[in-house]
Design a protein around this motif. Sequence first.
Motif, PDB file in Angstrom:
ATOM      1  N   ASP A 178      13.005  26.909  -6.471  1.00 21.93           N
ATOM      2  CA  ASP A 178      13.280  28.295  -6.824  1.00 21.93           C
ATOM      3  C   ASP A 178      13.740  28.356  -8.276  1.00 21.93           C
ATOM      4  OD1 ASP A 178      12.751  28.909  -4.191  1.00 21.93           O
ATOM      5  OD2 ASP A 178      14.857  29.174  -3.637  1.00 21.93           O
ATOM      6  N   MET A 179      13.414  29.469  -8.917  1.00 25.91           N
ATOM      7  CA  MET A 179      13.908  29.748 -10.265  1.00 25.91           C
ATOM      8  C   MET A 179      14.811  30.969 -10.158  1.00 25.91           C
ATOM      9  SD  MET A 179      12.653  27.431 -12.207  1.00 25.91           S
ATOM     10  CE  MET A 179      12.751  27.976 -13.888  1.00 25.91           C
ATOM     11  N   TYR A 180      16.015  30.854 -10.703  1.00 28.80           N
ATOM     12  CA  TYR A 180      17.016  31.905 -10.574  1.00 28.80           C
ATOM     13  C   TYR A 180      17.093  32.749 -11.838  1.00 28.80           C
ATOM     14  CZ  TYR A 180      18.299  28.975  -6.682  1.00 28.80           C
ATOM     15  OH  TYR A 180      18.258  28.238  -5.525  1.00 28.80           O
ATOM     16  N   LYS A 235      25.762  34.084 -14.325  1.00 28.28           N
ATOM     17  CA  LYS A 235      25.860  34.610 -12.969  1.00 28.28           C
ATOM     18  C   LYS A 235      24.453  34.813 -12.423  1.00 28.28           C
ATOM     19  CE  LYS A 235      30.351  35.217 -13.084  1.00 28.28           C
ATOM     20  NZ  LYS A 235      31.264  34.531 -12.237  1.00 28.28           N
ATOM     21  N   VAL A 236      24.208  34.304 -11.234  1.00 27.09           N
ATOM     22  CA  VAL A 236      22.906  34.519 -10.592  1.00 27.09           C
ATOM     23  C   VAL A 236      22.841  35.970 -10.145  1.00 27.09           C
ATOM     24  CG1 VAL A 236      21.458  33.939  -8.616  1.00 27.09           C
ATOM     25  CG2 VAL A 236      22.653  32.138  -9.844  1.00 27.09           C
ATOM     26  N   ILE A 237      21.762  36.638 -10.549  1.00 27.00           N
ATOM     27  CA  ILE A 237      21.587  38.023 -10.108  1.00 27.00           C
ATOM     28  C   ILE A 237      20.365  38.162  -9.211  1.00 27.00           C
ATOM     29  CG2 ILE A 237      22.874  39.035 -12.004  1.00 27.00           C
ATOM     30  CD1 ILE A 237      20.232  39.708 -13.370  1.00 27.00           C
ATOM     31  N   GLY A 238      19.681  37.059  -8.964  1.00 23.40           N
ATOM     32  CA  GLY A 238      18.554  37.093  -8.049  1.00 23.40           C
ATOM     33  C   GLY A 238      17.660  35.882  -8.224  1.00 23.40           C
ATOM     34  N   ARG A 264      21.033  23.008  -6.033  1.00 23.40           N
ATOM     35  CA  ARG A 264      20.199  24.074  -6.596  1.00 23.40           C
ATOM     36  C   ARG A 264      19.312  24.741  -5.555  1.00 23.40           C
ATOM     37  NH1 ARG A 264      15.406  20.890  -9.914  1.00 23.40           N
ATOM     38  NH2 ARG A 264      16.211  18.857  -9.444  1.00 23.40           N
ATOM     39  N   GLY A 265      19.321  24.225  -4.331  1.00 26.97           N
ATOM     40  CA  GLY A 265      18.453  24.721  -3.270  1.00 26.97           C
ATOM     41  C   GLY A 265      17.500  23.613  -2.851  1.00 26.97           C
ATOM     42  N   LYS A 266      16.892  23.762  -1.696  1.00 29.64           N
ATOM     43  CA  LYS A 266      15.970  22.726  -1.231  1.00 29.64           C
ATOM     44  C   LYS A 266      14.717  22.702  -2.096  1.00 29.64           C
ATOM     45  CE  LYS A 266      17.594  22.550   3.467  1.00 29.64           C
ATOM     46  NZ  LYS A 266      17.299  22.674   4.876  1.00 29.64           N
ATOM     47  N   THR A 278      16.290  32.390 -17.081  1.00 26.68           N
ATOM     48  CA  THR A 278      15.882  31.825 -15.805  1.00 26.68           C
ATOM     49  C   THR A 278      16.062  30.315 -15.865  1.00 26.68           C
ATOM     50  OG1 THR A 278      13.575  31.640 -16.503  1.00 26.68           O
ATOM     51  CG2 THR A 278      14.203  33.629 -15.296  1.00 26.68           C
ATOM     52  N   MET A 279      16.395  29.746 -14.723  1.00 25.94           N
ATOM     53  CA  MET A 279      16.536  28.301 -14.625  1.00 25.94           C
ATOM     54  C   MET A 279      16.564  27.925 -13.148  1.00 25.94           C
ATOM     55  SD  MET A 279      19.352  25.755 -16.321  1.00 25.94           S
ATOM     56  CE  MET A 279      18.496  25.112 -17.745  1.00 25.94           C
TER      57      MET A 279
END
Length: 119
Positions: A88-90, A100-103, A74-76, A3-4
């Motif tokens: 958010d943490m991906y 690869k982001v999976i969620g 990375r998102g707001k 996660t990151m």
Amino acid sequence: LTTMHYSDSLDTPRNKKFRLEYAKAFRMQPDVYAVQGYDTGLLLIKGANAVKGDLNNKPALYAAMNGAEIDSPRGKWKMSAAHNPIQDMYLRKVENKENKVIGIAQKAVADPATGCRMA
């Protein structure tokens, strides 16, 4: 699995534009540190604009930065009461040597206020 708060593979227009412009400027792909540096610049610009360049007006500068929302690759995100990003943490998975982001592992992660204050 990891996660990151950032992944190269975030499929957003903001991230794609950032990665393309960074690669053109520096002839290499950006990493998480490049994104964090970019975000720092965006935060400083918001603060400086709010005080019309008068960086000696520290109360207004800090208030502007504390209230800023950053539109990041990375998102707001915005600052928590403890002056850390609420972000958010991906959830990421390594495939073919790429993250690869999976969620989204956690939406708008914030730390508890610690009572810290900016001087």
